[in-house]
Design an enzyme around this catalytic site. Structure first.
Site, PDB file in Angstrom:
ATOM      1  N   TYR A  14       0.811  -1.224   0.000  1.00  0.00           N
ATOM      2  CA  TYR A  14       0.000   0.000   0.000  1.00  0.00           C
ATOM      3  C   TYR A  14       0.844   1.275   0.000  1.00  0.00           C
ATOM      4  O   TYR A  14       0.307   2.378  -0.051  1.00  0.00           O
ATOM      5  CB  TYR A  14      -0.911   0.034   1.231  1.00  0.00           C
ATOM      6  N   HIS A  19      -4.595   6.168  -1.286  1.00  0.00           N
ATOM      7  CA  HIS A  19      -5.162   6.167   0.069  1.00  0.00           C
ATOM      8  C   HIS A  19      -4.090   6.392   1.134  1.00  0.00           C
ATOM      9  O   HIS A  19      -4.401   6.750   2.266  1.00  0.00           O
ATOM     10  CB  HIS A  19      -5.862   4.832   0.305  1.00  0.00           C
ATOM     11  N   TYR A  65      -4.876  -0.488   9.922  1.00  0.00           N
ATOM     12  CA  TYR A  65      -5.521  -0.316   8.625  1.00  0.00           C
ATOM     13  C   TYR A  65      -6.505   0.847   8.728  1.00  0.00           C
ATOM     14  O   TYR A  65      -6.993   1.187   9.806  1.00  0.00           O
ATOM     15  CB  TYR A  65      -6.193  -1.597   8.097  1.00  0.00           C
ATOM     16  N   ASN A  67      -9.617   1.640   8.054  1.00  0.00           N
ATOM     17  CA  ASN A  67     -10.973   1.627   8.595  1.00  0.00           C
ATOM     18  C   ASN A  67     -11.039   1.505  10.111  1.00  0.00           C
ATOM     19  O   ASN A  67     -12.112   1.667  10.693  1.00  0.00           O
ATOM     20  CB  ASN A  67     -11.782   0.495   7.957  1.00  0.00           C
ATOM     21  N   ASN A 113     -13.589   6.352   5.380  1.00  0.00           N
ATOM     22  CA  ASN A 113     -13.702   5.384   6.474  1.00  0.00           C
ATOM     23  C   ASN A 113     -12.704   5.607   7.599  1.00  0.00           C
ATOM     24  O   ASN A 113     -13.001   5.324   8.759  1.00  0.00           O
ATOM     25  CB  ASN A 113     -13.593   3.956   5.936  1.00  0.00           C
TER      26      ASN A 113
END
Length: 185
Positions: A14, A19, A65, A67, A113
């Protein structure tokens, strides 16, 4: 004392995704002050701490993470007894064109989120540094879009914006939020 949270997802897969622009930005700001992050399991985050301009500053990258970012934020905020007005969250914003920066205090989560998770545990009265990543073209899936890497040209634009934030970050430490807001646009 100031708490600065960069939002993103842990893991090399990631690292350069849209994001993760919050992680990328906070790493750039911390490196400006010659800081490095270390893992703090009890806070579910990577953390870098320093005293800058006679003010304690804590940078965190939640390892929960995106969320579940609120889990880390509430642990650090509570442990250090940090006031809402001293909390700054740096995150991606799909509703802003790539590289555009906006600063605001309070407000909604815009469907993000990571912000939703933070709002649940501390409310929404904190400061946000929003970095635009733009919207996907041709009705591509939003989740797929934000979890994909920047193109080379997008990354250059994003890094110029991040450098702008890092170069003007001292204004936050000086409590000059209006001036910071004007400098980053």
């Amino acid at each position: 004392m100031i708490l600065v949270i960069g939002l993103g997802n842990p893991g090399t897969e990631y690292q350069y995704t849209r994001h993760n622009i919050g992680f990328i930005a906070i790493e750039r700001i911390a490196s400006k002050y010659h800081l490095s992050f270390s893992i703090k399991k009890k806070f579910n985050c990577e953390i870098a701490e320093a005293v800058i301009d006679r003010q304690k500053i804590i940078f965190i990258k939640p390892t929960t993470y995106m969320n579940l970012s609120g889990k880390s934020v509430i642990l650090v905020k509570t442990y250090y007894n940090i006031k809402y007005e001293k909390v700054f969250v740096i995150h991606d914003d799909i509703d802003l064109e790539i590289g555009r920066i906006k600063f605001k205090t309070g407000g909604g989560n815009g469907g993000h989120n990571g912000l939703k998770s933070i709002d649940v545990v501390i409310g929404n009265h904190y400061n946000r540094i929003r970095i635009g990543i733009g919207r996907p073209k041709n009705n591509h899936d939003v989740a797929d879009y934000v979890l994909n890497n920047f193109s080379e040209s997008e990354y250059k634009i994003a890094m110029q914006s991040i450098d702008n934030i890092a170069n003007n970050f001292g204004l936050i430490l000086e409590h000059k939020l209006a001036e910071f807001t004007n400098k980053i646009v």
